[in-house]
Design an enzyme around this catalytic site. Structure first.
Site, PDB file in Angstrom:
ATOM      1  CD  GLN A  85       1.062  -7.706   3.464  1.00 51.70           C
ATOM      2  OE1 GLN A  85       0.277  -6.875   3.903  1.00 51.70           O
ATOM      3  NE2 GLN A  85       2.228  -7.941   3.833  1.00 51.70           N
ATOM      4  CG  HIS A 151       0.962  -2.755   4.995  1.00 51.72           C
ATOM      5  ND1 HIS A 151       1.910  -1.807   5.981  1.00 51.72           N
ATOM      6  CD2 HIS A 151       1.634  -3.965   5.394  1.00 51.72           C
ATOM      7  CE1 HIS A 151       2.952  -2.565   6.413  1.00 51.72           C
ATOM      8  NE2 HIS A 151       2.762  -3.696   6.120  1.00 51.72           N
ATOM      9  CD  GLU A 243       0.983   0.939  17.683  1.00 48.44           C
ATOM     10  OE1 GLU A 243       2.010   1.616  17.516  1.00 48.44           O
ATOM     11  OE2 GLU A 243      -0.136   1.389  17.185  1.00 48.44           O
TER      12      GLU A 243
END
Length: 372
Positions: A85, A151, A243
């Site tokens: 990532q 992340h 979220e």
């Protein structure tokens, strides 16, 4: 019992949230889609005051794009660690860009102890049409660097008064650093424009890292202020539980102690519950949307959406609208786009611009305009 979903592979390494299952989407699209350009695994874009764009590509290229989006020129090659990532990530012009020509950006780098996200600043120099990014300075790097390729987060937003920079650090798929007061991982940080911890951050007196503004986050891939000065962020949940949060100083958002999703191996995580000591999300998804970029709309082209949040959907291959109302939020539309949407931005005329993720989704730049 939380729903269980199959894990989807991600273009940028280990998937961050489970694949959506039959997620309802708004059928009719109240906008016209125009494909403008195609890039190589783009990650972020931003508009300059003159209407041109900066676009980052995963491998480390920063591009200066014409006002119409149809031509571009490389202005920098940033040395990044692009495994998984990682890559060249967010890019945002400085609050005083018209005078100082400064640009802030983030990227993943390898260093002692592993890898981490870095905040940097450069300046556009040279004659109009021939600018390059020069004088690049590293301003801040995550504390700590760890092994792994996921992340990083790395999103940037400036406070409405232009005095502070808010910077997201993901928990790097390590879980517990999000609750570690000494680590910046899994946190929203408030920094000066020179990348130093801002004075008066809410947890410094309690022994936290002095840059921390809020904590208990997972993978924060969008952050933006609304017109009233509220700071909103979206983050990928684990197996479920994506979220949207209203970020408030000193609050603990629960990860990995609380989540409306579950661990990938099936282990349960306690849901957010009243009185648990953790700040609950204002909106959450299960099945997931795999949220990408975040934009809060203020344009005139779509007056019905002023003040609403727009989120790019990765595994959901969607554009998602969230109704914001003061400190409250609720789900709005979800339009199927047929490709992974990495980034969403508002253009000078109020059009909405999207970047696809790359790979199977190509990496197209798409302009959404109001029907005539």
């Amino acid at each position: 019992m939380k729903a269980r979903f199959l894990l989807a592979a991600s273009l940028f390494g280990t998937a961050c949230s489970a694949a959506p299952v039959d997620t309802p989407a708004s059928a009719a699209k109240p906008f016209v889609e125009t494909v403008v350009a195609d890039f190589t695994s783009p990650w972020a874009m931003t508009f300059l005051p003159d209407g041109r764009m900066l676009v980052t590509e995963k491998a480390g290229q920063m591009l200066l794009v014409a006002r119409d989006g149809k031509s571009s020129r490389k202005i920098a090659d940033v040395a990044v660690d692009s495994a998984g990532q990682g890559g060249l990530m967010d890019v945002v012009p400085a609050p005083g860009f018209a005078e100082n020509k400064q640009v802030y950006f983030s990227y993943s780098a390898a260093g002692p102890g592993g890898k981490g996200v870095v905040l940097a600043r450069g300046q556009l120099t040279g004659a109009a049409g021939a600018e390059t990014l020069s004088g690049v300075q590293e301003l801040f790097r995550a504390s700590q660097f760890v092994e792994g390729n996921g992340h990083y987060s790395g999103r940037i937003a400036f406070s409405p008064d232009g005095k502070y920079l808010f910077f997201t650090n993901g928990e790097r798929q390590k879980f517990t650093p999000a609750q570690d007061p000494k680590s910046t991982l899994g946190k929203v940080l408030r920094l000066t424009l020179d990348g130093k911890p801002a004075a008066g951050n809410p947890l410094a007196a309690q022994g936290f890292h002095p840059a921390i503004w809020s904590y208990g986050h997972r993978n924060l891939l969008g952050i933006a202020f609304d017109r009233a000065g509220n700071l909103w962020e979206q983050e990928m949940g684990p197996k479920g539980g994506d979220e949207v949060n209203l970020v408030q100083p000193g609050k603990n958002y629960g990860w990995p102690k609380a989540s409306n999703g579950s661990h990938y191996d099936g282990r349960d995580i306690p849901d957010h519950a009243s009185g648990d000591g953790y700040e609950a999300p204002k909106v959450w998804w299960n099945p997931v949307i795999s949220p990408g970029g975040l934009m809060i709309y203020s344009g005139k082209m779509f007056p019905q959406w002023q003040g609403d949040a727009f989120i790019g959907g990765l595994s959901s291959k969607a554009l998602i609208r969230v109704d914001l109302d003061g400190a409250s939020a609720r789900k709005g539309d979800q339009w199927a786009m047929g490709a992974r949407i990495r980034e969403v931005e508002q253009g000078p005329d109020g059009a909405i611009w999207l970047l696809e993720d790359g790979g199977d989704s190509q990496g197209r730049l798409i302009r959404l305009s109001a029907p005539k």
